[in-house]
Design an enzyme around this catalytic site. Structure first.
Site, short mmCIF file in Angstrom:
data_model
loop_
_atom_site.label_atom_id
_atom_site.label_comp_id
_atom_site.label_asym_id
_atom_site.label_seq_id
_atom_site.Cartn_x
_atom_site.Cartn_y
_atom_site.Cartn_z
N GLU A 46 31.99 67.63 39.73
CA GLU A 46 30.91 67.88 40.75
C GLU A 46 31.58 68.74 41.92
O GLU A 46 32.63 68.70 42.06
CB GLU A 46 30.95 66.82 41.78
CG GLU A 46 29.81 66.27 42.82
CD GLU A 46 29.80 66.90 43.75
OE1 GLU A 46 29.38 68.53 43.64
OE2 GLU A 46 30.39 66.55 45.12
N LEU A 47 31.05 69.99 41.38
CA LEU A 47 31.62 71.13 41.56
C LEU A 47 30.57 72.11 43.08
O LEU A 47 30.03 71.18 43.58
CB LEU A 47 31.58 72.24 40.64
CG LEU A 47 32.50 71.11 39.40
CD1 LEU A 47 32.48 72.26 38.01
CD2 LEU A 47 33.92 71.10 40.13
N CYS A 82 29.26 70.87 49.71
CA CYS A 82 29.10 71.05 48.59
C CYS A 82 27.22 71.04 49.04
O CYS A 82 26.37 71.66 48.38
CB CYS A 82 29.12 69.95 46.99
SG CYS A 82 29.27 68.87 47.07
N GLU A 134 29.29 80.41 47.37
CA GLU A 134 29.32 79.66 48.28
C GLU A 134 29.93 79.71 49.58
O GLU A 134 31.14 80.49 49.77
CB GLU A 134 29.68 78.34 47.79
CG GLU A 134 29.97 76.91 48.58
CD GLU A 134 30.01 75.33 47.63
OE1 GLU A 134 30.96 76.01 47.11
OE2 GLU A 134 29.68 74.95 47.76
N GLU A 154 27.22 60.80 40.12
CA GLU A 154 27.94 59.99 40.04
C GLU A 154 27.38 59.22 40.98
O GLU A 154 26.19 60.02 41.21
CB GLU A 154 29.16 60.52 41.47
CG GLU A 154 30.43 61.31 40.51
CD GLU A 154 31.95 61.46 41.26
OE1 GLU A 154 31.65 62.50 42.24
OE2 GLU A 154 32.74 61.05 41.41
P1 NAD Z 1 39.57 73.40 44.73
O1 NAD Z 1 39.47 73.06 43.74
O2 NAD Z 1 40.75 73.82 44.95
O3 NAD Z 1 40.37 71.25 45.44
C1 NAD Z 1 40.22 70.45 45.05
C2 NAD Z 1 41.07 69.48 44.10
O4 NAD Z 1 41.47 69.90 43.24
C3 NAD Z 1 42.07 69.84 45.18
O5 NAD Z 1 43.03 67.74 45.03
C4 NAD Z 1 43.16 69.94 45.12
O6 NAD Z 1 44.69 69.64 45.32
C5 NAD Z 1 43.31 70.09 43.92
N1 NAD Z 1 43.22 71.30 42.47
C6 NAD Z 1 43.48 72.09 42.55
N2 NAD Z 1 44.43 73.61 42.35
C7 NAD Z 1 44.54 72.46 40.84
C8 NAD Z 1 44.22 72.76 39.78
N3 NAD Z 1 44.93 74.15 39.76
N4 NAD Z 1 44.87 72.44 38.69
C9 NAD Z 1 44.96 70.43 39.05
N5 NAD Z 1 43.89 70.53 40.76
C10 NAD Z 1 44.51 71.21 41.12
O7 NAD Z 1 39.31 73.69 45.81
P2 NAD Z 1 39.82 74.14 47.51
O8 NAD Z 1 40.49 75.94 47.14
O9 NAD Z 1 40.30 73.38 48.13
O10 NAD Z 1 38.15 74.79 48.59
C11 NAD Z 1 37.60 76.14 47.79
C12 NAD Z 1 36.29 75.77 47.01
O11 NAD Z 1 35.85 74.65 46.32
C13 NAD Z 1 35.53 75.35 48.61
O12 NAD Z 1 35.02 76.43 49.79
C14 NAD Z 1 34.02 74.99 47.47
O13 NAD Z 1 33.29 76.45 47.61
C15 NAD Z 1 34.79 73.98 46.96
N6 NAD Z 1 34.56 72.91 46.87
C16 NAD Z 1 33.70 72.17 46.80
C17 NAD Z 1 33.83 70.79 47.13
C18 NAD Z 1 32.36 70.04 46.93
O14 NAD Z 1 32.61 68.58 47.71
N7 NAD Z 1 32.04 69.62 45.40
C19 NAD Z 1 35.12 70.15 47.69
C20 NAD Z 1 36.51 70.99 48.81
C21 NAD Z 1 36.11 71.95 47.54
#
Ligand code: NAD
Length: 504
Positions: A274-275, A308, A405, A482
Site C-alpha cells: 500500500e504505497l 495517502c 505526493e 487490505e
Molecule cells: P518510508 O517508505 O521510508 O517508510 C515506511 C516504512 O518503511 C517504515 O517502517 C520504514 O522504517 C520502512 N523502511 C524505510 N526504508 C526501508 C528500507 N530500505 N527497507 C526496509 N524498510 C524500510 O516512508 P517515509 O520516508 O517515512 O515517508 C516518505 C513518504 O512515504 C511520504 O512522504 C509518503 O509519500 C509516503 N508514505 C506513505 C504512507 C502511506 O500511508 N501509504 C505512509 C508513510 C509514508
C-alpha cells in the site's frame, strides 16, 4: 491572510508529551521492550523516540538486530501449526478480545500516538477505534474463508478449492497511522491462521509495542504476533531473505515498496503493497460550493495532510474557481495549529523533518513557477516540523506539486474547463490510490467513476474508508488489497483438490 488558529509556540509544550507519558496508568506501554517469542526483550542497544512538535526525547526503545529477527522467525514457525489448527471462531474470539482491550485503553493509546506521531489527539482517538475495527472485522471474516466446489469436468470425480493459510507473515508499517496500519495487517493475517512479525516505523515504536502488550493480554499465543523495533534495513533484510516468511505486507513510500518487492523476489513471497497516493479531487461547477469546500478540507487536512488518501490535486471547474479559492481559504483560516496534545489542535507537526522540508520545497517550486500563495507567513515558525496550512492557487502541471505526493498541509488548486480534459489530467499520474469527484450530475458521476484510474473513488464525499472496503491502489500505488474479504486473501493460498475414482 491571517490564521485565527496560530498561536505562538507555547512554553507549555516543553515536557508536555513526556509528562503525559509519565502519568500513564500503563507504565509498561513505555518500557520500550520488544516482543519476541512471548518475551519482552530490553536490548542494551537503544533508540530514542522524539516528540515531533518540540524535538524533545520522550522515551527510548530497544534496538533489535538480525539475531532477534532469527529468533522471531523460528518462534513464528513453531507457532504456525498450532495457530492454524484453531477453529476460526477461536481465533476470532482472541481477535475480538484484543480489539476490546484496545477500546478499553483508547485514551492511553491515543496519548502514545500523539506524543510520537504528532497528530491531534481527537484524530488519535479515532485511529484507535478505526484500528480496533479491523480486528473485529477480520475476526468475523476468518469464519467466512469459504472455498469452492466446482461442477466437475472429469467423470467420477469431485473437485474442491480450499483456502489455506500461507505461513508466517511479515509487516513493515508506517508512522502516519502507527496503530491502524498494524491491526489492518495483523487482523487479516491472524484470522487467516498466519503468525505475523511486525517491524513498525522507527518514529512510532511505542504505539506498536503497546498494541503488542494488549495482544498478549488478549491471549494471542507466543510467536503469533511479534514486534521488533530498530533499523529498517537491518530488520527487513533477514525477513526478506528467509524462506519461512511466506507473505510480506508493506505500507509506505513507493520508493521503499519497489525495494521490498525486489527483495522479496528471491524467495517469491506473496507481497501486498500500500504505497503513495496523489489523489485528484475534481469539483464541477454544478455543486453546492459549501459541500465541496467541506469535503476538500477533510480530504486535504486529515492527519495534518500526512495521509495517502489526501487530496493532492484539487481541480476546480473554471466557473466556480475564484469562489472556491476564496471559500477554501476562509475555511483554512479557521484551522488551529499546535501541539497535538492540546485539545483544540486541528493541525499538528509533521512527524518527520524530511516531510516538512518536502512541503516547503513544493511551495517554493510552485511560487517560483507562478503559483499564488494564500497562507500565513511560513517564517512564523512553531518549530522545524510545522508546516502552516498553505493554499496554492493557479497551480499548473509544470510544478512539482502537480506530480509528486505532498504528504502535508499544502493544498494545490488547479482550474479546468471540460470533463474530458480533467479526466485526462487526473489520470496523468503513475499513482492511482484514491480519487474524489464532486458533481450533482448523476450521468457525469457514473462516467467519471468508470474512467478515473484509481483503486478507490469517492463521489460527493470525503469519508469512505473503514474495515469493509478493499483498500489499495492501481499503478505504482500498490499491489493487493487490505480490509474487506480481499484483505484476508493476501494471507491465504488456494488449494485445488481433485478426488477421482469415486464410482462405487
Ligand atoms: P518510508 O517508505 O521510508 O517508510 C515506511 C516504512 O518503511 C517504515 O517502517 C520504514 O522504517 C520502512 N523502511 C524505510 N526504508 C526501508 C528500507 N530500505 N527497507 C526496509 N524498510 C524500510 O516512508 P517515509 O520516508 O517515512 O515517508 C516518505 C513518504 O512515504 C511520504 O512522504 C509518503 O509519500 C509516503 N508514505 C506513505 C504512507 C502511506 O500511508 N501509504 C505512509 C508513510 C509514508
Amino acid at each position: 491572510m491571517t490564521f485565527q488558529g496560530i498561536r505562538p509556540k507555547s512554553p507549555h509544550w516543553t515536557g508536555l508529551a513526556r509528562k503525559r507519558l509519565q502519568n500513564l496508568r500503563r507504565r509498561d506501554f513505555v518500557s520500550g521492550a520488544a516482543l519476541i517469542d512471548g518475551s519482552w526483550i530490553a536490548s542494551e542497544r537503544r533508540d530514542v523516540v522524539i516528540d515531533p512538535a518540540t524535538g524533545e526525547e520522550i522515551a527510548d526503545v530497544a534496538r533489535c538486530g538480525a539475531a532477534d529477527v532469527s529468533l522471531a522467525i523460528a518462534a513464528a514457525e513453531r507457532a504456525f501449526p498450532v495457530w492454524r489448527e484453531l477453529l476460526p471462531v477461536q481465533r476470532g474470539a482472541i481477535l475480538r478480545s484484543w480489539a476490546s482491550l484496545m477500546r478499553d485503553h483508547s485514551e492511553e493509546l491515543a496519548i502514545l500516538v500523539t506524543s510520537e506521531q504528532g497528530k491531534p489527539i481527537a484524530e488519535a482517538r479515532y485511529e484507535i477505534a478505526y484500528g480496533a475495527g479491523f480486528l473485529e472485522w477480520f475476526a468475523a471474516e476468518g469464519e467466512r474463508a469459504y472455498g469452492e466446489t466446482i461442477p466437475c469436468h472429469k467423470p467420477g470425480s469431485l473437485v474442491q478449492v480450499r483456502m489455506q493459510p500461507a505461513g508466517a507473515a511479515a509487516a513493515i508499517t508506517p508512522w502516519n497511522f502507527p496503530i491502524a496500519m498494524i491491526t489492518r495487517k495483523a487482523g487479516a493475517a491472524l484470522a487467516a491462521g498466519c503468525p505475523m512479525i511486525v517491524k513498525p516505523a522507527p518514529e512510532t515504536p511505542l504505539s506498536a509495542l503497546a498494541v503488542a502488550r494488549l495482544a498478549e493480554e488478549a491471549g494471542v499465543p507466543r510467536g503469533v504476533f511479534q514486534v521488533l523495533v530498530g533499523n529498517p534495513i537491518e530488520l527487513s533484510t533477514p525477513l526478506l531473505l528467509d524462506t519461512r516468511i511466506r507473505a510480506l505486507s508493506f505500507t509506505g513510500s513507493t520508493q521503499v515498496g519497489r525495494l521490498l518487492l525486489e527483495g522479496a523476489a528471491d524467495t517469491v513471497k506473496k507481497v501486498s503493497l500500500e504505497l503513495g497516493g496523489h489523489a485528484p479531487f475534481v469539483i464541477f461547477d454544478d455543486v453546492d460550493l459549501r459541500k465541496a469546500v467541506k469535503g476538500a478540507m477533510a480530504a486535504k487536512f486529515a492527519t495534518s495532510g500526512q495521509d495517502c488518501l489526501a487530496a493532492n490535486r484539487i481541480y476546480v471547474q473554471r466557473g466556480i474557481y475564484g469562489a472556491f479559492v476564496e471559500a477554501f481559504a476562509g475555511a483554512m483560516a479557521q484551522l488551529n495549529i499546535g501541539h497535538g496534545l492540546e485539545p483544540a489542535t486541528d493541525i499538528g507537526p509533521m512527524t518527520k523533518l524530511s516531510v516538512a522540508n518536502k512541503c516547503r520545497n513544493q511551495i517554493d517550486d510552485a511560487v517560483t513557477k507562478g503559483a499564488r500563495i494564500v497562507s500565513a507567513n511560513q517564517g512564523a515558525s512553531l518549530g522545524p516540523n510545522f508546516v502552516l496550512p498553505t493554499l496554492l492557487s493557479e497551480v499548473n502541471e509544470d510544478m512539482l506539486i502537480a506530480h509528486e505526493e505532498t504528504f502535508g498541509p499544502v493544498a494545490a488548486v488547479l482550474p479546468f474547463d471540460s470533463e474530458e480534459e480533467v479526466i485526462a489530467r487526473a489520470n496523468a499520474s503513475e499513482m492511482g490510490l484514491a480519487g474524489y469527484v464532486y458533481t450533482d450530475d448523476l450521468r457525469r458521476a457514473l462516467r467519471l467513476s468508470e474512467q478515473i484510474e484509481c483503486g478507490m473513488l469517492a463521489v460527493n464525499t470525503a469519508s469512505f474508508t473503514g474495515p469493509p472496503i478493499p483498500f489499495g491502489g492501481w499503478k505504482q500505488s500498490g499491489l493487493g488489497r487490505e480490509g474487506s474479504r480481499h484483505g484476508l486473501a493476501e494471507y491465504m493460498e488456494l488449494k485445488y483438490v481433485c478426488f477421482g475414482d469415486l464410482a462405487a
